[in-house]
Design a protein around this motif. Structure first.
Motif, PDB file in Angstrom:
ATOM      1  N   LEU A   1      10.516  -1.608   1.186  1.00  0.00           N
ATOM      2  CA  LEU A   1      11.829  -1.838   1.777  1.00  0.00           C
ATOM      3  C   LEU A   1      12.870  -0.846   1.267  1.00  0.00           C
ATOM      4  O   LEU A   1      13.895  -0.635   1.908  1.00  0.00           O
ATOM      5  CB  LEU A   1      12.291  -3.270   1.494  1.00  0.00           C
ATOM      6  N   ASP A   2      12.611  -0.241   0.109  1.00  0.00           N
ATOM      7  CA  ASP A   2      13.542   0.753  -0.409  1.00  0.00           C
ATOM      8  C   ASP A   2      13.064   2.171  -0.086  1.00  0.00           C
ATOM      9  O   ASP A   2      13.402   3.126  -0.783  1.00  0.00           O
ATOM     10  CB  ASP A   2      13.726   0.603  -1.916  1.00  0.00           C
ATOM     11  N   ILE A   3      12.271   2.300   0.982  1.00  0.00           N
ATOM     12  CA  ILE A   3      11.723   3.595   1.363  1.00  0.00           C
ATOM     13  C   ILE A   3      12.843   4.590   1.623  1.00  0.00           C
ATOM     14  O   ILE A   3      13.880   4.241   2.180  1.00  0.00           O
ATOM     15  CB  ILE A   3      10.830   3.442   2.623  1.00  0.00           C
ATOM     16  N   GLN A   4      12.645   5.795   1.174  1.00  0.00           N
ATOM     17  CA  GLN A   4      13.618   6.846   1.418  1.00  0.00           C
ATOM     18  C   GLN A   4      13.336   7.505   2.763  1.00  0.00           C
ATOM     19  O   GLN A   4      12.185   7.673   3.148  1.00  0.00           O
ATOM     20  CB  GLN A   4      13.550   7.907   0.309  1.00  0.00           C
ATOM     21  N   PRO A   5      14.389   7.851   3.498  1.00  0.00           N
ATOM     22  CA  PRO A   5      14.159   8.495   4.796  1.00  0.00           C
ATOM     23  C   PRO A   5      13.541   9.875   4.631  1.00  0.00           C
ATOM     24  O   PRO A   5      13.584  10.467   3.551  1.00  0.00           O
ATOM     25  CB  PRO A   5      15.566   8.586   5.395  1.00  0.00           C
TER      26      PRO A   5
ATOM     27  N   TRP B   1       0.268  15.074   0.099  1.00  0.00           N
ATOM     28  CA  TRP B   1       1.476  14.574  -0.544  1.00  0.00           C
ATOM     29  C   TRP B   1       1.463  13.055  -0.588  1.00  0.00           C
ATOM     30  O   TRP B   1       0.790  12.398   0.206  1.00  0.00           O
ATOM     31  CB  TRP B   1       2.733  15.084   0.157  1.00  0.00           C
ATOM     32  N   LEU B   2       2.215  12.535  -1.544  1.00  0.00           N
ATOM     33  CA  LEU B   2       2.284  11.091  -1.711  1.00  0.00           C
ATOM     34  C   LEU B   2       3.192  10.504  -0.651  1.00  0.00           C
ATOM     35  O   LEU B   2       4.400  10.738  -0.667  1.00  0.00           O
ATOM     36  CB  LEU B   2       2.810  10.753  -3.108  1.00  0.00           C
ATOM     37  N   PRO B   3       2.629   9.756   0.273  1.00  0.00           N
ATOM     38  CA  PRO B   3       3.474   9.235   1.347  1.00  0.00           C
ATOM     39  C   PRO B   3       4.233   7.992   0.883  1.00  0.00           C
ATOM     40  O   PRO B   3       3.750   7.226   0.056  1.00  0.00           O
ATOM     41  CB  PRO B   3       2.463   8.879   2.436  1.00  0.00           C
ATOM     42  N   PRO B   4       5.412   7.766   1.430  1.00  0.00           N
ATOM     43  CA  PRO B   4       6.127   6.522   1.096  1.00  0.00           C
ATOM     44  C   PRO B   4       5.466   5.306   1.705  1.00  0.00           C
ATOM     45  O   PRO B   4       5.647   4.190   1.234  1.00  0.00           O
ATOM     46  CB  PRO B   4       7.522   6.765   1.700  1.00  0.00           C
ATOM     47  N   VAL B   5       4.669   5.529   2.744  1.00  0.00           N
ATOM     48  CA  VAL B   5       3.975   4.436   3.433  1.00  0.00           C
ATOM     49  C   VAL B   5       2.517   4.448   2.992  1.00  0.00           C
ATOM     50  O   VAL B   5       1.841   5.474   3.074  1.00  0.00           O
ATOM     51  CB  VAL B   5       4.073   4.600   4.964  1.00  0.00           C
ATOM     52  N   GLN B   6       2.034   3.307   2.524  1.00  0.00           N
ATOM     53  CA  GLN B   6       0.657   3.207   2.054  1.00  0.00           C
ATOM     54  C   GLN B   6      -0.227   2.579   3.129  1.00  0.00           C
ATOM     55  O   GLN B   6       0.107   1.541   3.699  1.00  0.00           O
ATOM     56  CB  GLN B   6       0.594   2.355   0.783  1.00  0.00           C
ATOM     57  N   ARG B   7      -1.343   3.240   3.405  1.00  0.00           N
ATOM     58  CA  ARG B   7      -2.322   2.694   4.347  1.00  0.00           C
ATOM     59  C   ARG B   7      -3.517   2.168   3.563  1.00  0.00           C
ATOM     60  O   ARG B   7      -4.083   2.878   2.731  1.00  0.00           O
ATOM     61  CB  ARG B   7      -2.780   3.768   5.329  1.00  0.00           C
TER      62      ARG B   7
ATOM     63  N   HIS C   1       7.187  -9.134   2.733  1.00  0.00           N
ATOM     64  CA  HIS C   1       6.606  -9.871   1.616  1.00  0.00           C
ATOM     65  C   HIS C   1       6.375  -8.917   0.458  1.00  0.00           C
ATOM     66  O   HIS C   1       6.025  -7.755   0.642  1.00  0.00           O
ATOM     67  CB  HIS C   1       5.277 -10.498   2.069  1.00  0.00           C
ATOM     68  N   LEU C   2       6.584  -9.394  -0.730  1.00  0.00           N
ATOM     69  CA  LEU C   2       6.286  -8.645  -1.938  1.00  0.00           C
ATOM     70  C   LEU C   2       7.000  -7.293  -1.951  1.00  0.00           C
ATOM     71  O   LEU C   2       6.443  -6.278  -2.333  1.00  0.00           O
ATOM     72  CB  LEU C   2       4.765  -8.443  -2.070  1.00  0.00           C
ATOM     73  N   GLY C   3       8.274  -7.311  -1.498  1.00  0.00           N
ATOM     74  CA  GLY C   3       9.085  -6.098  -1.549  1.00  0.00           C
ATOM     75  C   GLY C   3       8.723  -5.042  -0.535  1.00  0.00           C
ATOM     76  O   GLY C   3       9.124  -3.882  -0.692  1.00  0.00           O
ATOM     77  N   ALA C   4       7.979  -5.430   0.503  1.00  0.00           N
ATOM     78  CA  ALA C   4       7.545  -4.428   1.477  1.00  0.00           C
ATOM     79  C   ALA C   4       7.455  -5.058   2.862  1.00  0.00           C
ATOM     80  O   ALA C   4       7.469  -6.278   3.028  1.00  0.00           O
ATOM     81  CB  ALA C   4       6.197  -3.826   1.071  1.00  0.00           C
ATOM     82  N   PHE C   5       7.375  -4.187   3.828  1.00  0.00           N
ATOM     83  CA  PHE C   5       7.169  -4.555   5.222  1.00  0.00           C
ATOM     84  C   PHE C   5       5.712  -4.230   5.532  1.00  0.00           C
ATOM     85  O   PHE C   5       5.283  -3.087   5.454  1.00  0.00           O
ATOM     86  CB  PHE C   5       8.130  -3.732   6.088  1.00  0.00           C
ATOM     87  N   TRP C   6       4.922  -5.273   5.854  1.00  0.00           N
ATOM     88  CA  TRP C   6       3.484  -5.104   6.084  1.00  0.00           C
ATOM     89  C   TRP C   6       3.225  -5.145   7.586  1.00  0.00           C
ATOM     90  O   TRP C   6       3.682  -6.053   8.281  1.00  0.00           O
ATOM     91  CB  TRP C   6       2.690  -6.206   5.387  1.00  0.00           C
ATOM     92  N   LEU C   7       2.447  -4.179   8.079  1.00  0.00           N
ATOM     93  CA  LEU C   7       2.264  -4.047   9.519  1.00  0.00           C
ATOM     94  C   LEU C   7       0.794  -3.834   9.867  1.00  0.00           C
ATOM     95  O   LEU C   7       0.058  -3.152   9.136  1.00  0.00           O
ATOM     96  CB  LEU C   7       3.062  -2.843  10.041  1.00  0.00           C
ATOM     97  N   PRO C   8       0.349  -4.400  11.011  1.00  0.00           N
ATOM     98  CA  PRO C   8      -1.008  -4.127  11.480  1.00  0.00           C
ATOM     99  C   PRO C   8      -1.048  -2.825  12.271  1.00  0.00           C
ATOM    100  O   PRO C   8      -0.133  -2.503  13.018  1.00  0.00           O
ATOM    101  CB  PRO C   8      -1.295  -5.321  12.398  1.00  0.00           C
ATOM    102  N   THR C   9      -2.115  -2.060  12.098  1.00  0.00           N
ATOM    103  CA  THR C   9      -2.311  -0.828  12.852  1.00  0.00           C
ATOM    104  C   THR C   9      -3.765  -0.758  13.296  1.00  0.00           C
ATOM    105  O   THR C   9      -4.593  -1.612  12.947  1.00  0.00           O
ATOM    106  CB  THR C   9      -1.978   0.411  12.012  1.00  0.00           C
TER     107      THR C   9
ATOM    108  N   PHE D   1      11.756   3.449   9.483  1.00  0.00           N
ATOM    109  CA  PHE D   1      10.886   3.183   8.333  1.00  0.00           C
ATOM    110  C   PHE D   1       9.570   3.939   8.458  1.00  0.00           C
ATOM    111  O   PHE D   1       9.073   4.521   7.498  1.00  0.00           O
ATOM    112  CB  PHE D   1      10.614   1.681   8.238  1.00  0.00           C
ATOM    113  N   VAL D   2       8.971   3.859   9.639  1.00  0.00           N
ATOM    114  CA  VAL D   2       7.684   4.506   9.886  1.00  0.00           C
ATOM    115  C   VAL D   2       7.787   5.208  11.226  1.00  0.00           C
ATOM    116  O   VAL D   2       8.279   4.626  12.196  1.00  0.00           O
ATOM    117  CB  VAL D   2       6.523   3.487   9.941  1.00  0.00           C
ATOM    118  N   TYR D   3       7.318   6.454  11.263  1.00  0.00           N
ATOM    119  CA  TYR D   3       7.268   7.170  12.536  1.00  0.00           C
ATOM    120  C   TYR D   3       5.877   7.767  12.684  1.00  0.00           C
ATOM    121  O   TYR D   3       5.463   8.614  11.894  1.00  0.00           O
ATOM    122  CB  TYR D   3       8.330   8.263  12.595  1.00  0.00           C
ATOM    123  N   ASP D   4       5.143   7.287  13.679  1.00  0.00           N
ATOM    124  CA  ASP D   4       3.796   7.783  13.957  1.00  0.00           C
ATOM    125  C   ASP D   4       3.902   8.811  15.071  1.00  0.00           C
ATOM    126  O   ASP D   4       4.200   8.474  16.213  1.00  0.00           O
ATOM    127  CB  ASP D   4       2.891   6.623  14.393  1.00  0.00           C
TER     128      ASP D   4
END
Length: 1006
Positions: free
Chosen positions: A628-632, A323-329, A611-619, A584-587
């Motif tokens: 930022l407009d991610i749906q729960p 499925w298309l995740p709302p969070v892109q890796r 930045h650029l309409g998103a929250f960028w995170l290191p993993t 926003f993200v649950y691992d």
């Protein structure tokens, strides 16, 4: 908060954030359009979950797939049919479902009426209204289709028109069509039939055409209408038919067998060929997913596209859902050399990152290397900064380096060698502040100058500093592993009274409204409000975790990353309760057969950016982009399926009379996060409150009383509110014995029986009373006689226990009783003050008694003792005490007004013994010596000493009478010993000393 979802992000401030979010989103579109275009997102960025035989699938092969109108997945395998709700597989085989002639399922289809059609190696069956209907044997079913007018077609050894009538499956064969290998009913394009004999038949409103298939195509296995063209997949490859001619499709798997094809709602054509998967995009590009890729699902035999994903069935690996995740890796497939990220900062229209393999930049399409690991003091770039002059500062685990893109030169700093750089900060003056594992450092900026340590009155030297934040008044807030500090100029001091004093602080943010937000590693978040007061927030007050890795200001809130994801949180004012947060993200950690983000990572500055309409995170698995407009995550809906086998479709379920055990079966269909679901239920009138459970096992009640009950149930995902309630009314009818009719009859019968029993009981009681009275009279007489005998025996025993059997005098026990009574008399007289009597103790010892025993024998000695006893018994008054103390000793206890009277009393007794003229031999007459003492020894000694102390003094006086010639009376009187000088029990030496020093007197007679 009442009336508001606990999981709304910044509920009250949404209108303030919306313009900012929209602006960021607009800025994001040009450089990162592919990240939001679902048709262009490559499959490796999709999330997936796999199920196979260990999860309950009857066999590892997924040969056919269908999704019914209730959202339940049907899977055909080589060893049975399975119905799957995301949690549990229900398996059907010829053994439990005889309507299936074979366990090898070849085709599945759900028609527009919601019926499930099942083809196998021998027949076709349909599942409708909760039951299976099977056909006669017709051979292997190779295709199923439903035409535009609703007719169901079955392709097997012939083409069959199928229908259901009166619970019967009806099939009508076409004589003109041979064995069918594939069917396609394309809307507005007619019906396409591929025959095993090598013909392609097409029917539409204009009629029917028949064309030979290319010999190279061999047997057709799949048909699809795509890009206004018929696509044919077969054992000889992939072909297109434009209405006039067949053309082979040139792609990586050209001429390889095609196992399956499908078109998804995003306009992409999916192709499974020779173990690999291909996706043709609507813009014409072809994406290849090789079977050896980490995200690949090899040997796909069936596709089933959905609105937000696609199902695949594999020949060897079971079932998978993408499925298309709302969070892109973003990772290796986008050019990232190492997936372990530590630093993420905004960089123009891109993102600058620090990894275990140096510094790289995401430009919206690919990662480009900026600083290779060989150019750094250590390969791992733990922190990154681009200063106002465009130079890149890279803090590594073993030192700091600066790279100038204009010259291509890299500068190292010896002062930081061997030191982990945790964070970098550029102030308004262009100075670079460096948070390290050994203290705080500063560089003046520009090309000149070197790094210097900020000693700050010696407080920061050697301290492990994690992050730096500039305050509204120019101060520096320092997050350290030993607490929060603030630096003003050259003076640093710890910040106390925060509720997290001394904690491992990972991040500090100063918001535009003046609030200071402090994140810790294991003690939650502390907030300094605009009034300067601190408040603490943690799991106990409503946060999802006590751990904070990094925080990033957004409006009057923060975005927080931690060990299991990231969430948004509105920062409260002092005194307010912990506000709701938005996850926003649950691992959820490592799960068998499931993709994972492995979020999040790092603690300190530059550990993420908005930045650029998103929250960028290191993993640890690449760069993560969170819109930022991610749906729960959707709130799950639970359905009560049946109660004791009765369908719960209606709102009311009535049990049979006497049926008291309940078994409630339920389901909540969720193929993405079903393993995270939590449930709660209650049976109103039976359960005191909600009962929570993570289990999907049937809910059972052992004994439910009669009545009408409402069973309620809800489901939710972690950090989400409870979903829609499913409710069923349950009627539990009473047994006849539980009805009011039965109870009334039983009450009348009980009253009649009670009246009869009372009359009978009354007569019986009267008879028993008469017998009992007679028996009591007899027993009372016997008991009185027995009591008299017992009293007499007790008297004899008591006297025997208190008397000496030889002399008939009292024994020691008798004497103890007498002494106790006499002591009470003395105390009472002293307390009244009328007189001051004393208790006299006389120890009488027969002189030379041992010689009598030795010379004449014990019988003679016993005779002497008996005569002395009778003599003393005549002389000692009844109010005094007399006892044989032991051997040849007797003790007399008496009360006198003066101590001197005791010696007269003793002398009287001694002379009486002497005058008794008891001759044991002609040469020897029996005499006695007597020792006398008084209790108390003085007026101040009334309660100080026990009477046995005085008995000891009398015994010492006896000794002095013996050594002074025997046949004498001796009295010891203590006169000069202070109360505090008395020992607890004076021994002979002490008494002798008293006599020699005049503190005691010895009186002898004669």
């Amino acid at each position: 908060m009442p009336g508001r979802s606990r999981h709304a992000f910044f509920d009250r401030r949404c209108t303030l954030l919306r313009p900012l979010l929209c602006l960021l989103a607009l800025l994001a579109v040009p450089a990162h359009a592919d990240l939001g275009d679902s048709a262009r997102i490559p499959l490796h960025r999709w999330s997936w979950q796999t199920w196979s035989s260990e999860a309950g699938l009857p066999q590892i092969s997924g040969k056919a797939l269908a999704l019914d109108h209730e959202g339940v997945m049907w899977v055909g395998t080589e060893n049975g049919l399975a119905r799957f709700d995301g949690s549990r597989f229900e398996v059907f085989t010829p053994g439990n479902t005889p309507q299936l002639s074979s366990a090898w399922i070849t085709r599945l289809m759900v028609d527009r009426e919601g019926r499930v059609w099942i083809g196998n190696l021998r027949n076709v069956a349909v599942y409708a209204d909760g039951r299976f209907i099977g056909s006669d044997e017709l051979g292997e079913v190779s295709a199923l289709a439903q035409t535009g007018d609703g007719e169901v077609l079955v392709g097997a050894g012939r083409l069959y028109h199928a229908g259901v009538d009166g619970g019967q499956l009806l099939l009508q064969a076409e004589d003109t069509v041979g064995a069918v290998s594939a069917l396609l009913a394309a809307p507005a394009r007619g019906l396409w039939i591929a025959e095993r004999a090598g013909w392609l038949r097409h029917r539409d409103d204009s009629g029917e055409t028949l064309r030979p298939l290319p010999a190279e195509l061999a047997r057709v296995t799949a048909l699809a209408w795509y890009d206004d063209t018929l696509w044919l997949g077969g054992e000889g490859g992939l072909y297109r038919f434009d209405g006039d001619r067949f053309q082979p499709v040139n792609f990586a798997a050209a001429s390889q067998p095609v196992q399956a094809m499908a078109i998804d709602p995003r306009g992409c054509l999916w192709i499974a060929s020779h173990g690999d998967v291909y996706r043709r995009h609507s813009h014409g590009g072809m994406e290849t997913v090789a079977s050896q890729a980490a995200h690949a699902f090899p040997w796909v035999m069936a596709f089933l596209p959905t609105e937000d994903g696609i199902w695949m069935g594999s020949l060897y690996h079971g079932l998978r859902y993408y499925w298309l995740p709302p969070v892109q890796r973003l990772g290796h497939e986008e050019g990232l050399q190492d997936p372990s990220l530590w630093a993420v900062i905004a960089d123009g229209d891109g993102i600058l990152i620090g990894t275990d393999a140096g510094v790289a930049r995401w430009d919206g399409r690919r990662f480009r290397e900026v600083l290779p690991p060989s150019a750094l003091p250590h390969p791992a770039a733990y922190s990154v900064l681009r200063d106002r002059n465009g130079r890149i500062w890279a803090g590594t685990r073993s030192g700091l380096a600066r790279f100038d893109p204009a010259t291509g030169s890299t500068t190292g700093f010896e002062r930081t060698r061997g030191t982990q750089i945790n964070g970098l900060h550029e102030d308004d003056d262009g100075r670079i502040w460096i948070a390290s594992a050994t203290g705080l450092f500063r560089h003046p900026g520009g090309d000149a100058g070197d790094i210097e340590e900020v000693n700050a009155n010696g407080l920061l030297s050697g301290m492990r500093i994690r992050a730096i934040e500039r305050g509204s008044d120019g101060e520096l807030w320092l997050a350290t592993e030993s607490g929060l500090f603030v630096l003003n100029g050259t003076h640093a001091e710890p910040v106390t009274g925060t509720g997290i004093d001394g904690a491992f602080v990972t991040s500090v943010r100063v918001l535009a409204d003046g609030k200071v937000v402090v994140g810790t590693y294991d003690r939650g978040i502390a907030v300094r409000g605009r009034d300067g007061l601190w408040s603490q927030h943690s799991i106990a007050t409503g946060l999802p975790s006590d751990t904070v890795f990094s925080m990033h200001a957004l409006g009057d809130g923060v975005l927080v990353s931690y060990s299991s994801g990231a969430y948004g949180w509105h920062v409260p004012d002092t005194g307010q309760a912990t506000p709701a947060y938005r996850m926003f993200v649950y691992d959820f950690g490592d799960r068998p057969g499931r993709s994972r983000i492995r979020c999040c990572n790092g603690g300190g500055n530059d550990k993420g950016t908005i930045h650029l309409g998103a929250f960028w995170l290191p993993t640890l698995n690449g760069l993560v982009r969170v819109p930022l407009d991610i749906q729960p995550m959707p709130t799950p809906v639970v359905d009560v399926l049946d109660i004791n086998g009765r369908k719960a479709d209606a709102d009311d379920v009535r049990l049979a009379v006497g049926e008291r055990q309940l078994a409630v079966h339920f389901r909540s269909i969720d193929y993405r996060y079903g393993f995270l679901q939590q449930f709660r239920y209650r049976l109103q009138g039976v359960d005191a409150g909600w009962i929570e459970t993570p289990s999907r096992d049937p809910i059972t009640y052992a004994q439910v009383p009669p009545g009408r009950f409402r069973f309620e149930m809800q489901a939710r995902l972690p950090f989400r509110p409870w979903g829609k309630m499913a409710a069923v009314q349950i009627d539990v009818p009473p047994r006849f014995v539980e009805t009011w009719t039965f109870r009334t009859l039983m009450a009348i019968a009980a009253m009649v029986l009670l009246a009869v029993l009372m009359r009978w009981r009354e007569r019986r009681l009267r008879q028993q009373k008469e017998r009992l009275e007679a028996l009591i009279a007899t027993r009372t007489g016997e008991l009185a006689q027995a009591n008299r005998r017992l009293g007499e025996l007790n008297q004899v025993l008591n006297e025997a226990s208190l008397s000496d059997p030889l002399t008939g005098l009292g024994n020691r026990r008798h004497l103890l009783n007498v002494v106790a009574a006499k002591q009470e008399d003395v105390r009472r007289a002293w307390q009244d003050g009328a007189t001051s009597p004393v208790l006299g103790l006389m120890v009488i010892d027969i002189d030379h008694f041992k010689q009598i025993n030795d010379a004449l024998g014990h019988l003679a000695g016993d005779t002497v003792l008996s005569r002395i006893a009778r003599l003393l018994g005549r002389l000692v008054g009844e109010e005094d005490g007399l006892a044989r103390w032991g051997g040849e000793e007797f003790v007399v206890v008496t009360c006198v007004d003066r101590v001197e009277d005791l010696l007269d009393y003793a002398e009287c007794l001694r002379r009486a013994v002497e005058a008794e003229a008891i001759e044991v031999t002609p040469q020897r007459q029996v005499t006695a010596s007597i020792g006398v003492a008084a209790w108390p020894t003085a007026a101040t000694q009334l309660d100080r000493h026990d009477w046995t102390v005085s008995l000891g003094l009398a015994d010492f006086a006896l000794y002095r009478a013996k050594v002074s010639g025997r046949n004498r009376s001796a009295l010891i009187k203590v006169t000069g010993v202070a109360p505090e000088a008395w020992p607890e029990r004076p021994d002979a030496g002490t008494v002798r000393e008293w006599l020699e020093t005049g503190r005691a007197e010895l009186h002898l007679r004669p």
